[in-house]
Design a protein around this motif. Structure first.
Motif, PDB file in Angstrom:
ATOM      1  N   LEU A 162      -1.759  13.928 -12.900  1.00 19.62           N
ATOM      2  CA  LEU A 162      -1.201  14.604 -11.732  1.00 19.62           C
ATOM      3  C   LEU A 162      -1.346  13.701 -10.508  1.00 19.62           C
ATOM      4  N   PHE A 163      -0.218  13.393  -9.857  1.00 17.04           N
ATOM      5  CA  PHE A 163      -0.241  12.558  -8.660  1.00 17.04           C
ATOM      6  C   PHE A 163      -0.119  13.483  -7.458  1.00 17.04           C
ATOM      7  N   VAL A 164      -1.194  13.637  -6.688  1.00 14.95           N
ATOM      8  CA  VAL A 164      -1.173  14.619  -5.605  1.00 14.95           C
ATOM      9  C   VAL A 164      -1.101  13.972  -4.217  1.00 14.95           C
ATOM     10  N   PRO A 168      -4.311   5.635   2.273  1.00 12.46           N
ATOM     11  CA  PRO A 168      -4.569   4.196   2.371  1.00 12.46           C
ATOM     12  C   PRO A 168      -6.022   3.946   2.789  1.00 12.46           C
ATOM     13  N   ALA A 169      -6.671   2.969   2.156  1.00 12.59           N
ATOM     14  CA  ALA A 169      -8.074   2.656   2.505  1.00 12.59           C
ATOM     15  C   ALA A 169      -8.070   1.609   3.625  1.00 12.59           C
ATOM     16  N   THR A 170      -7.673   2.060   4.825  1.00 13.26           N
ATOM     17  CA  THR A 170      -7.513   1.106   5.938  1.00 13.26           C
ATOM     18  C   THR A 170      -8.493   1.363   7.080  1.00 13.26           C
ATOM     19  N   GLY A 171      -9.522   2.186   6.789  1.00  9.78           N
ATOM     20  CA  GLY A 171     -10.497   2.490   7.849  1.00  9.78           C
ATOM     21  C   GLY A 171     -11.154   1.238   8.413  1.00  9.78           C
ATOM     22  N   TRP A 172     -11.324   0.235   7.538  1.00  8.30           N
ATOM     23  CA  TRP A 172     -12.015  -0.984   7.966  1.00  8.30           C
ATOM     24  C   TRP A 172     -11.205  -1.810   8.978  1.00  8.30           C
ATOM     25  N   LEU A 173      -9.927  -1.453   9.185  1.00  6.68           N
ATOM     26  CA  LEU A 173      -9.109  -2.187  10.152  1.00  6.68           C
ATOM     27  C   LEU A 173      -9.390  -1.749  11.590  1.00  6.68           C
ATOM     28  N   ALA A 212       1.435  -7.244   6.115  1.00  4.44           N
ATOM     29  CA  ALA A 212       1.093  -6.156   5.180  1.00  4.44           C
ATOM     30  C   ALA A 212       2.286  -5.909   4.262  1.00  4.44           C
ATOM     31  N   VAL A 213       1.992  -5.756   2.980  1.00  3.99           N
ATOM     32  CA  VAL A 213       3.063  -5.460   2.004  1.00  3.99           C
ATOM     33  C   VAL A 213       2.598  -4.355   1.054  1.00  3.99           C
ATOM     34  N   GLY A 214       3.564  -3.710   0.417  1.00  2.00           N
ATOM     35  CA  GLY A 214       3.245  -2.721  -0.627  1.00  2.00           C
ATOM     36  C   GLY A 214       2.914  -1.352  -0.073  1.00  2.00           C
ATOM     37  N   ASP A 215       2.186  -0.607  -0.857  1.00  2.00           N
ATOM     38  CA  ASP A 215       1.922   0.793  -0.526  1.00  2.00           C
ATOM     39  C   ASP A 215       1.236   0.971   0.823  1.00  2.00           C
ATOM     40  N   VAL A 216       0.403   0.006   1.205  1.00  2.00           N
ATOM     41  CA  VAL A 216      -0.393   0.174   2.422  1.00  2.00           C
ATOM     42  C   VAL A 216       0.476   0.080   3.684  1.00  2.00           C
ATOM     43  N   VAL A 221       8.385   1.941   0.194  1.00  2.00           N
ATOM     44  CA  VAL A 221       8.929   2.946  -0.745  1.00  2.00           C
ATOM     45  C   VAL A 221       7.897   3.477  -1.740  1.00  2.00           C
ATOM     46  N   LYS A 222       6.696   2.893  -1.745  1.00  2.00           N
ATOM     47  CA  LYS A 222       5.614   3.328  -2.665  1.00  2.00           C
ATOM     48  C   LYS A 222       6.062   3.250  -4.126  1.00  2.00           C
ATOM     49  N   ARG A 223       6.620   2.130  -4.457  1.00  2.00           N
ATOM     50  CA  ARG A 223       7.038   1.864  -5.831  1.00  2.00           C
ATOM     51  C   ARG A 223       6.631   0.448  -6.204  1.00  2.00           C
ATOM     52  N   VAL A 224       6.382   0.216  -7.495  1.00  2.00           N
ATOM     53  CA  VAL A 224       5.973  -1.103  -7.967  1.00  2.00           C
ATOM     54  C   VAL A 224       7.003  -2.163  -7.569  1.00  2.00           C
ATOM     55  N   GLY A 225       8.284  -1.829  -7.831  1.00  2.00           N
ATOM     56  CA  GLY A 225       9.351  -2.782  -7.523  1.00  2.00           C
ATOM     57  C   GLY A 225       9.363  -3.151  -6.045  1.00  2.00           C
ATOM     58  N   GLY A 226       9.133  -2.141  -5.195  1.00  2.00           N
ATOM     59  CA  GLY A 226       9.108  -2.376  -3.748  1.00  2.00           C
ATOM     60  C   GLY A 226       7.962  -3.300  -3.369  1.00  2.00           C
ATOM     61  N   ALA A 227       6.776  -3.044  -3.952  1.00  2.00           N
ATOM     62  CA  ALA A 227       5.590  -3.855  -3.635  1.00  2.00           C
ATOM     63  C   ALA A 227       5.804  -5.305  -4.065  1.00  2.00           C
ATOM     64  N   ILE A 228       6.402  -5.481  -5.258  1.00  2.00           N
ATOM     65  CA  ILE A 228       6.650  -6.843  -5.757  1.00  2.00           C
ATOM     66  C   ILE A 228       7.635  -7.563  -4.840  1.00  2.00           C
TER      67      ILE A 228
HETATM   68  C1  LIG Z   1      -0.296   8.142 -10.315  1.00  2.00           C
HETATM   69  C2  LIG Z   1       0.705   7.148  -9.851  1.00  2.00           C
HETATM   70  C3  LIG Z   1       1.879   6.975 -10.555  1.00  2.00           C
HETATM   71  C4  LIG Z   1       2.807   6.047 -10.140  1.00  2.00           C
HETATM   72  N1  LIG Z   1       3.940   5.882 -10.860  1.00  2.00           N
HETATM   73  C5  LIG Z   1       4.823   4.951 -10.485  1.00  2.00           C
HETATM   74  C6  LIG Z   1       5.978   4.718 -11.248  1.00  2.00           C
HETATM   75  O1  LIG Z   1       6.198   5.363 -12.282  1.00  2.00           O
HETATM   76  N2  LIG Z   1       6.856   3.777 -10.859  1.00  2.00           N
HETATM   77  C7  LIG Z   1       6.623   3.033  -9.733  1.00  2.00           C
HETATM   78  O2  LIG Z   1       7.439   2.155  -9.443  1.00  2.00           O
HETATM   79  N3  LIG Z   1       5.540   3.242  -8.982  1.00  2.00           N
HETATM   80  C8  LIG Z   1       4.626   4.168  -9.324  1.00  2.00           C
HETATM   81  N4  LIG Z   1       3.508   4.374  -8.571  1.00  2.00           N
HETATM   82  C9  LIG Z   1       3.327   3.595  -7.330  1.00  2.00           C
HETATM   83  C10 LIG Z   1       2.816   2.186  -7.637  1.00  2.00           C
HETATM   84  O3  LIG Z   1       1.634   2.284  -8.405  1.00  2.00           O
HETATM   85  C11 LIG Z   1       2.533   1.507  -6.327  1.00  2.00           C
HETATM   86  O4  LIG Z   1       3.712   1.544  -5.532  1.00  2.00           O
HETATM   87  C12 LIG Z   1       2.108   0.070  -6.501  1.00  2.00           C
HETATM   88  O5  LIG Z   1       0.977  -0.005  -7.350  1.00  2.00           O
HETATM   89  C13 LIG Z   1       1.769  -0.520  -5.144  1.00  2.00           C
HETATM   90  O6  LIG Z   1       1.214  -1.786  -5.326  1.00  2.00           O
HETATM   91  P1  LIG Z   1       0.272  -2.391  -4.204  1.00  2.00           P
HETATM   92  O7  LIG Z   1      -0.088  -3.741  -4.669  1.00  2.00           O
HETATM   93  O8  LIG Z   1       0.956  -2.264  -2.881  1.00  2.00           O
HETATM   94  O9  LIG Z   1      -0.998  -1.424  -4.111  1.00  2.00           O
HETATM   95  P2  LIG Z   1      -2.071  -1.094  -5.218  1.00  2.00           P
HETATM   96  O10 LIG Z   1      -1.499  -1.225  -6.571  1.00  2.00           O
HETATM   97  O11 LIG Z   1      -2.643   0.233  -4.823  1.00  2.00           O
HETATM   98  O12 LIG Z   1      -3.152  -2.238  -5.045  1.00  2.00           O
HETATM   99  C14 LIG Z   1      -4.028  -2.269  -3.925  1.00  2.00           C
HETATM  100  C15 LIG Z   1      -5.331  -2.902  -4.402  1.00  2.00           C
HETATM  101  O13 LIG Z   1      -6.145  -3.179  -3.290  1.00  2.00           O
HETATM  102  C16 LIG Z   1      -7.463  -2.787  -3.610  1.00  2.00           C
HETATM  103  N5  LIG Z   1      -8.194  -2.548  -2.344  1.00  2.00           N
HETATM  104  C17 LIG Z   1      -8.107  -1.481  -1.508  1.00  2.00           C
HETATM  105  N6  LIG Z   1      -8.926  -1.659  -0.458  1.00  2.00           N
HETATM  106  C18 LIG Z   1      -9.554  -2.845  -0.639  1.00  2.00           C
HETATM  107  C19 LIG Z   1     -10.540  -3.579   0.109  1.00  2.00           C
HETATM  108  N7  LIG Z   1     -11.029  -3.131   1.278  1.00  2.00           N
HETATM  109  N8  LIG Z   1     -10.951  -4.747  -0.369  1.00  2.00           N
HETATM  110  C20 LIG Z   1     -10.455  -5.240  -1.528  1.00  2.00           C
HETATM  111  N9  LIG Z   1      -9.532  -4.616  -2.284  1.00  2.00           N
HETATM  112  C21 LIG Z   1      -9.098  -3.414  -1.831  1.00  2.00           C
HETATM  113  C22 LIG Z   1      -7.299  -1.559  -4.433  1.00  2.00           C
HETATM  114  O14 LIG Z   1      -8.461  -1.327  -5.201  1.00  2.00           O
HETATM  115  C23 LIG Z   1      -6.116  -1.957  -5.298  1.00  2.00           C
HETATM  116  O15 LIG Z   1      -6.512  -2.630  -6.445  1.00  2.00           O
HETATM  117  C24 LIG Z   1       2.558   5.290  -8.964  1.00  2.00           C
HETATM  118  C25 LIG Z   1       1.377   5.465  -8.254  1.00  2.00           C
HETATM  119  C26 LIG Z   1       0.451   6.378  -8.689  1.00  2.00           C
HETATM  120  C27 LIG Z   1      -0.830   6.568  -7.922  1.00  2.00           C
END
Ligand SMILES: Cc1cc2nc3c(=O)[nH]c(=O)nc-3n(C[C@H](O)[C@H](O)[C@H](O)COP(=O)(O)OP(=O)(O)OC[C@H]3O[C@@H](n4cnc5c(N)ncnc54)[C@H](O)[C@@H]3O)c2cc1C
Length: 250
Positions: A162-164, A168-173, A212-216, A221-228
Motif C-alpha cells: 500500500l502506497f499512502v 521528503p527527508a529534507t529537514g537537514w537542508l 535537485a533531481v527526482g522525487d525530492v 512526476v514521482k516516477r522512475v522514468g522521470g528521476a532517470i
Molecule cells: C511504493 C512505491 C511504488 C512505486 N511504484 C512506481 C512505479 O510502479 N513506477 C514508477 O515509475 N515509479 C514508482 N514509484 C516511484 C519511484 O520509486 C520513484 O519515483 C523513484 O524511485 C525516484 O527515484 P529517486 O532517485 O528520485 O529517489 P529514491 O529512489 O527515493 O532515492 C533516494 C535515496 O536517497 C536516500 N537518502 C535520503 N536521505 C538521505 C540522506 N540524508 N543521506 C543519504 N541518502 C539519503 C534514500 O535512502 C534513497 O535511497 C513508486 C514509489 C513507491 C514508494
C-alpha cells in the motif's frame, strides 16, 4: 413455448443483450466461464430429470420437480454451478456474482410472492413470473452495490503493498539557503536573492551550483522514468555551471 432449458436463460439473455452497452470487452469475456458452468448444470439437470424422473410434459405442474409449475430447480442449479465454480477458482468473479444475485433473487421473489403471500395466477398458471421479478430485483441490487463500492471480488492474496504517500527527508537542508515548498520538496528553477537575478536552470535550487533531481524535487512526476531523465539532464546543467565558473569575470 420455450423449452425448459431456455426459459430461465431468456432472462439472462435479456440482461446479456443490455450488458455490452456498458461493459468492457474484458468484463464481457469474464461471463464465458460462469455462463458455461450454468448451462452445463442445466444440461445435466435436463438429462437427470429426463432419465430418472417420470414427468408428464403436458402436466408437469403435477410433479414436485416443477413446484408451482416453476423452474425453481433451474434457479437452484444456477446457484450451485457458480458456487462450485467459485470454490474451484477460490474467488467470486463479477460475472458469477451477477448470476448469483439473479438466481438468489429468483428464489426470494418466488418464496415471498408465491409461497408466503400466496399471490397466484388466476386461473392457475406457472408462477415463474415471481421468480423473474426477483431476478430483475437481484440484478438491480447487484448494479447498486457495484456502483456504491466498486467491484467486489474475493481473491487469494498473500501480500499487499500500500502506497499512502511520500515525505521528503529534507529537514537537514534547514538553514543552508535551499528553498523548499510547503511539503518539504526542494524548489528548483526559481529566482532567489542568491541567484542575483541570473536565469536559473530548471533543476538548480535557490543556491547556485546546488541541483535537485527526482522525487525530492518540487513538481517532479514521482516516477522512475522521470528521476532517470532528470538525472541525465542535470549533467549538462552541471557542466554549464562549472563552465561558467571557469570563465574569467569581465
Ligand atoms: C511504493 C512505491 C511504488 C512505486 N511504484 C512506481 C512505479 O510502479 N513506477 C514508477 O515509475 N515509479 C514508482 N514509484 C516511484 C519511484 O520509486 C520513484 O519515483 C523513484 O524511485 C525516484 O527515484 P529517486 O532517485 O528520485 O529517489 P529514491 O529512489 O527515493 O532515492 C533516494 C535515496 O536517497 C536516500 N537518502 C535520503 N536521505 C538521505 C540522506 N540524508 N543521506 C543519504 N541518502 C539519503 C534514500 O535512502 C534513497 O535511497 C513508486 C514509489 C513507491 C514508494
Amino acid at each position: 413455448m420455450l423449452p425448459a432449458l431456455l426459459r430461465p436463460a431468456a432472462t439472462f439473455g435479456g440482461a446479456g443483450a443490455a450488458l455490452p452497452a456498458f461493459l468492457t470487452r474484458e468484463r464481457l469475456t469474464g461471463f464465458f466461464v460462469p455462463l458455461t458452468a450454468v448451462f452445463a448444470g442445466w444440461i445435466v439437470q435436463d438429462f437427470v430429470v429426463d432419465r430418472w424422473f417420470d414427468v408428464d410434459p403436458d402436466f408437469r405442474q403435477q410433479s414436485w420437480l416443477y413446484w408451482y409449475d416453476t423452474d425453481w430447480l433451474a434457479a437452484l442449479v444456477a446457484i450451485m454451478a457458480v458456487l462450485v465454480l467459485a470454490l474451484t477458482r477460490r474467488r467470486l468473479d463479477p460475472a458469477s456474482s451477477l448470476i448469483l444475485h439473479m438466481a438468489v433473487g429468483w428464489w426470494i421473489g418466488f418464496l415471498l410472492l408465491v409461497v408466503v403471500l400466496d399471490w397466484r395466477m388466476t386461473p392457475p398458471r406457472g408462477d415463474n413470473w415471481a421468480g423473474c421479478l426477483g431476478m430483475v430485483a437481484g440484478m438491480l441490487v447487484y448494479f447498486w452495490r457495484s456502483r456504491l463500492s466498486g467491484e467486489e471480488s474475493i481473491a487469494d492474496i498473500r501480500n499487499l503493498f500500500l502506497f499512502v504517500g511520500a515525505d521528503p527527508a529534507t529537514g537537514w537542508l534547514d538553514g543552508c539557503g535551499v528553498t523548499v515548498d510547503r511539503g518539504g520538496f526542494v524548489v528548483t528553477g526559481a529566482q532567489s536573492e542568491q541567484n542575483q537575478g541570473r536565469p536559473v536552470p530548471p533543476l538548480e535550487t535557490s543556491v547556485p551550483g546546488v541541483f535537485a533531481v527526482g522525487d525530492v524535487r518540487s513538481g517532479s512526476v514521482k516516477r522512475v522514468g522521470g528521476a532517470i531523465g532528470e538525472g541525465a539532464q542535470v549533467v549538462a546543467a552541471l557542466h554549464g555551471f562549472l563552465g561558467d565558473m571557469a570563465k574569467p569575470a569581465l
